[in-house]
Design a protein around this motif. Sequence first.
Motif, PDB file in Angstrom:
ATOM      1  N   ALA A 123      -3.193  -0.669   2.113  1.00  0.00           N
ATOM      2  CA  ALA A 123      -3.041  -2.338   2.254  1.00  0.00           C
ATOM      3  C   ALA A 123      -4.449  -2.830   1.540  1.00  0.00           C
ATOM      4  CB  ALA A 123      -3.525  -2.613   3.826  1.00  0.00           C
TER       5      ALA A 123
ATOM      6  N   GLU B  34      -3.179  -2.860  -2.271  1.00  0.00           N
ATOM      7  CA  GLU B  34      -1.658  -3.983  -2.350  1.00  0.00           C
ATOM      8  C   GLU B  34      -2.715  -5.430  -2.731  1.00  0.00           C
ATOM      9  OE1 GLU B  34       1.450  -3.859   0.791  1.00  0.00           O
ATOM     10  OE2 GLU B  34       1.839  -1.911  -0.208  1.00  0.00           O
TER      11      GLU B  34
ATOM     12  N   GLU C 197      -5.825   6.264   3.859  1.00  0.00           N
ATOM     13  CA  GLU C 197      -4.730   5.565   4.682  1.00  0.00           C
ATOM     14  C   GLU C 197      -3.282   6.852   4.533  1.00  0.00           C
ATOM     15  OE1 GLU C 197      -3.477   2.118   4.342  1.00  0.00           O
ATOM     16  OE2 GLU C 197      -5.853   1.647   5.211  1.00  0.00           O
TER      17      GLU C 197
ATOM     18  N   HIS D  54       0.752  -0.129   8.236  1.00  0.00           N
ATOM     19  CA  HIS D  54       1.284  -0.311   7.256  1.00  0.00           C
ATOM     20  C   HIS D  54       2.571   1.025   6.998  1.00  0.00           C
ATOM     21  CE1 HIS D  54      -0.776   3.741   5.549  1.00  0.00           C
ATOM     22  NE2 HIS D  54      -0.014   3.291   4.609  1.00  0.00           N
TER      23      HIS D  54
END
Length: 306
Positions: A41, A44, A98, A300
């Motif tokens: 996240a 991005e 992540e 995500h």
Amino acid sequence: MDEPANDETTRERGVDDPARDFEAHRRHLVGLAYRMLGSVAEAEDAVQDAYLRWHRADRAAVGDARAFLSRTVARLCLDRLRAAKARRETYVGPWLPEPLLDAEALAADTASEYASDLSVGLLMALERLSPLERAAFLLHDVFDVGFAEVAALIGRSEAACRQLATRARAHVRAARPRFAVAPEEGSRLVAAFAEAVQRADASGLARLLAADAVLHSDGGGRKTAALNPIVGRDRVARFFAGIAAKFPDVLAASRGASINGLPGLIVTEADGSVQTLAFEIVDGSIAAIYFVRNPDKLAHLAPRLH
């Protein structure tokens, strides 16, 4: 009425198309940002910020778009790392990156030995570096950026950047496992692990684990997880057998997946939320398990699982 110009016509006419030019480098930029931040996240978000800056830039004066955008993303990531330092220091329990399902898509297009490595072990090693060490190592050793450019980017001398990268390289090589595992072997061990957990079979689990196996579980204070790594074959086996005894269907809704390039499982819980387990395998045994339960790190994945 004239037809709208397509991309090819636009390029032939030399018309500036910032979105098209940026998209040609998006995969590279997300790969850099994810390695810097350990978060899909946040990576991005950093790349989106770079896109906005690209729109505002004097693009006619940019000689190398990829180099310009890489510098922009690296600076944005350094700012985020510095801001995140306090949050990481107070993080509840072990911090894990992540999980990433499509590691190959973010492989660097360089000849670096680290080009396609987005393993959890590498990202955890990077997490223990200072932001400047991390930037110098990634830019130079992974993305093939010269030290003169690295120096200009992070505001240090070229000699200092070489030292930063050297320290980082030594740490990464000491901490990062390098064991290739055939996909069939990985799938077999993960399936056997899931079956043993379903049976709450501690002895069966122990047979799959290396003597010094370690479990890292990341709940981030949002979900129940061990607050410290669990080390040792028997302790890890008892941990999972204990979970299965309390929750007999703990892995009933699970499927195999590649997580950061490692064999793994995606588990769907009764409430529809997910958790992931990635397995590091050495010499035919499970040497490490990376168990992500923090929902903030899994949001995500939802679009990928439907």
